[in-house]
Design an enzyme around this catalytic site. Structure first.
Site, PDB file in Angstrom:
ATOM      1  N   ASN A   1      -7.179   9.132   9.313  1.00 36.47           N
ATOM      2  CA  ASN A   1      -6.360   9.223  10.649  1.00 36.47           C
ATOM      3  C   ASN A   1      -4.955   9.500  10.466  1.00 36.47           C
ATOM      4  OD1 ASN A   1      -5.360   6.775  10.050  1.00 36.47           O
ATOM      5  ND2 ASN A   1      -5.839   5.762  11.903  1.00 36.47           N
TER       6      ASN A   1
ATOM      7  N   HIS B   1     -18.394   9.724   6.710  1.00 39.76           N
ATOM      8  CA  HIS B   1     -17.075  10.270   6.985  1.00 39.76           C
ATOM      9  C   HIS B   1     -16.363  10.703   5.750  1.00 39.76           C
ATOM     10  CE1 HIS B   1     -14.281  10.516  10.516  1.00 39.76           C
ATOM     11  NE2 HIS B   1     -13.708   9.309  10.193  1.00 39.76           N
TER      12      HIS B   1
ATOM     13  N   TYR C   1     -16.086   3.199   0.879  1.00 39.14           N
ATOM     14  CA  TYR C   1     -16.431   4.530   1.875  1.00 39.14           C
ATOM     15  C   TYR C   1     -17.122   5.550   0.919  1.00 39.14           C
ATOM     16  CZ  TYR C   1     -12.532   2.017   4.635  1.00 39.14           C
ATOM     17  OH  TYR C   1     -12.107   1.258   5.251  1.00 39.14           O
TER      18      TYR C   1
END
Length: 201
Positions: free
Chosen positions: A70, A22, A17
């Site tokens: 999340n 993001h 990531y």
């Protein structure tokens, strides 16, 4: 004590990531940490934090939740307890697909706007009144799948604008702390790096 919270997805062994759209919030915090000569590597519950730094004359700690995006809110209660902080002491930096690449927006409160990390924070805080710096990631090209896009590596064609926007977000953190929300909004919310780029500036 200010808590500067950058949102992102924790890196796994493959650094899956690290270079994605993001993880803008993490990269902005990395820029602040590099400037201040600190590391964000102390564990506080499910978050990594820096040692205390002085930003614009005020004490601050850099915070990276190590949950997935999340569930970002779950990482903050131990940090709040350690520093006797609350939502009013937080500045959250994150990517925003509703905002064009090359723009940032500073807000004092508001809905999550579909951002799962912000939804989680609002749920944890119990309200939506906390300072936030939104860094636009919406490209001019069409996106077929939102999830695939935000979790993809930043395209070469987007990299320059996004890096400039991340650097402006660093300055926005300083301005928010030093001069408050009204000054910061006036100074940064009108910036559009795409215009500068088109003029060759």
């Amino acid at each position: 004590m200010w808590l500067i919270v950058g949102l992102g997805n924790r890196d796994d062994e493959d650094n899956e990531y690290a270079g994605t759209y993001h993880n803008v919030g993490f990269r902005v915090l990395d820029r602040i940490a590099a400037r201040e000569g600190v590391r964000i590597n102390d564990r506080c519950g499910p978050a990594l934090i820096s040692r205390k730094v002085i930003l614009s004359g005020q004490a601050a700690v850099l915070v990276k939740p190590q949950t997935y995006m999340n569930n970002s809110g779950a990482a903050l209660p131990p940090v709040f307890e350690r520093f006797e902080a609350a939502a009013k002491d937080v500045i959250v930096v994150y990517d925003d697909l509703a905002l064009p690449l090359g723009k940032i927006r500073i807000r004092q409160k508001g809905s999550a706007g579909g951002h799962n990390g912000i939804k989680s924070l609002i749920s944890t805080f119990g309200d939506d009144e906390f300072l936030r710096i939104r860094v636009g990631i919406q490209p001019e090209r069409e996106i077929s799948d939102v999830r695939d896009f935000v979790l993809s590596r930043v395209a070469k064609s987007d990299r320059d604008l996004l890096e400039q926007a991340e650097e402006i977000a660093v300055k926005a953190v300083d301005t928010l702390i030093a001069e408050g929300i009204t000054k910061a909004m006036a100074e940064y919310n009108g910036i559009d790096l795409r215009e500068d780029s088109s003029r060759g500036l």
